[in-house]
Design a protein around this motif. Structure first.
Motif, PDB file in Angstrom:
ATOM      1  N   LYS A 132       0.705  -1.312   0.190  1.00  0.00           N
ATOM      2  CA  LYS A 132      -0.167  -0.142   0.138  1.00  0.00           C
ATOM      3  C   LYS A 132       1.165   1.325  -0.093  1.00  0.00           C
ATOM      4  N   ALA A 133       0.674   1.923  -0.758  1.00  0.00           N
ATOM      5  CA  ALA A 133       0.939   3.303  -0.703  1.00  0.00           C
ATOM      6  C   ALA A 133       1.031   4.282   0.288  1.00  0.00           C
ATOM      7  N   PRO A 134       1.787   5.105   0.655  1.00  0.00           N
ATOM      8  CA  PRO A 134       0.940   6.024   2.153  1.00  0.00           C
ATOM      9  C   PRO A 134       0.545   7.477   1.530  1.00  0.00           C
ATOM     10  N   ALA A 135      -0.134   7.221  -0.182  1.00  0.00           N
ATOM     11  CA  ALA A 135      -1.664   8.705   0.001  1.00  0.00           C
ATOM     12  C   ALA A 135      -0.980   8.028  -1.970  1.00  0.00           C
ATOM     13  N   GLU A 136      -2.508   8.289  -2.195  1.00  0.00           N
ATOM     14  CA  GLU A 136      -3.323   8.451  -3.483  1.00  0.00           C
ATOM     15  C   GLU A 136      -2.632   9.449  -4.640  1.00  0.00           C
ATOM     16  N   LEU A 137      -2.255   9.010  -5.599  1.00  0.00           N
ATOM     17  CA  LEU A 137      -2.299  10.060  -6.535  1.00  0.00           C
ATOM     18  C   LEU A 137      -4.002   9.802  -7.482  1.00  0.00           C
ATOM     19  N   THR A 138      -3.696  10.782  -8.088  1.00  0.00           N
ATOM     20  CA  THR A 138      -4.857  10.742  -9.006  1.00  0.00           C
ATOM     21  C   THR A 138      -4.497  11.280 -10.840  1.00  0.00           C
ATOM     22  N   VAL A 139      -4.920  10.205 -11.551  1.00  0.00           N
ATOM     23  CA  VAL A 139      -4.562   9.733 -12.905  1.00  0.00           C
ATOM     24  C   VAL A 139      -5.540   9.736 -13.647  1.00  0.00           C
ATOM     25  N   THR A 140      -5.582  11.137 -14.548  1.00  0.00           N
ATOM     26  CA  THR A 140      -6.477  11.269 -15.797  1.00  0.00           C
ATOM     27  C   THR A 140      -6.081  11.346 -17.115  1.00  0.00           C
TER      28      THR A 140
END
Length: 176
Positions: free
Chosen positions: A17-25
């Motif tokens: 699991k990554a510490p945070a989430e990126l939003t990819v569009t």
């Protein structure tokens, strides 16, 4: 005999699991929808436009990988990988994966599973159900991760595990 194909779990399910989430569009497709025909091998071989946001403070670079987990080979097929994308670069235009195209000073395009250093277009076998093409971006806390042009995509992902601040992906599909 049942010839219906079932897909394996999403490839990110096997990653820590990554510490945070990126939003990819993308301007070219929505998550879970078909990629443009030009993304196919022999139909333009054009990487789609990608953007990402939500990188945490301390992001120094990005790693981008495009992977087809449904390819009929063990481990899937890696179509594109770029390491060392500078932190200030948060989008790539359509076609940025063409051989020799810069994606930011210091960025290195790694060899894909075709053996070329570019975006290798989608190429599911004729008659296969639609394949998933997962474009994943990792935000890293290091600009120099020791990844160079000779590094395999798998080694680049493994060697940067300790540098991951955030991760996100977008999935397109493609079928011939």
């Amino acid at each position: 005999m049942n010839l219906e194909r079932t897909f394996p779990p999403h490839p990110l399910e096997n990653l820590p699991k990554a510490p945070a989430e990126l939003t990819v569009t993308s301007e070219d497709f929505e998550d879970g929808s078909p990629l443009p025909e030009t993304a196919g091998f022999g139909f333009g071989n054009t990487s789609p436009q990608l953007s990402w946001s939500g990188a945490p403070e301390g992001t120094r670079s990005y790693l981008l990988v495009c992977h087809d987990p449904d390819a009929p080979v063990l481990g899937g097929f890696r179509h594109w990988a770029v390491a060392g994308i500078p932190a200030e670069v948060t989008s790539l235009r359509a076609g940025a994966g063409e051989f020799g195209q810069p994606v930011g000073e210091g960025a290195t395009t790694l060899a894909n599973d075709y053996g070329t250093r570019d975006y290798g277009g989608c190429a599911p076998p004729q008659g296969d159900p639609a394949h998933r093409y997962v474009f994943t971006v990792w935000a890293l806390d290091a600009a120099d991760t020791g990844v160079d042009a000779q590094t395999s995509v798998a080694k680049a992902q493994f060697s940067t595990l300790g540098n991951v601040l955030a991760r996100g992906s977008i999935t397109g599909t493609y079928q011939l």
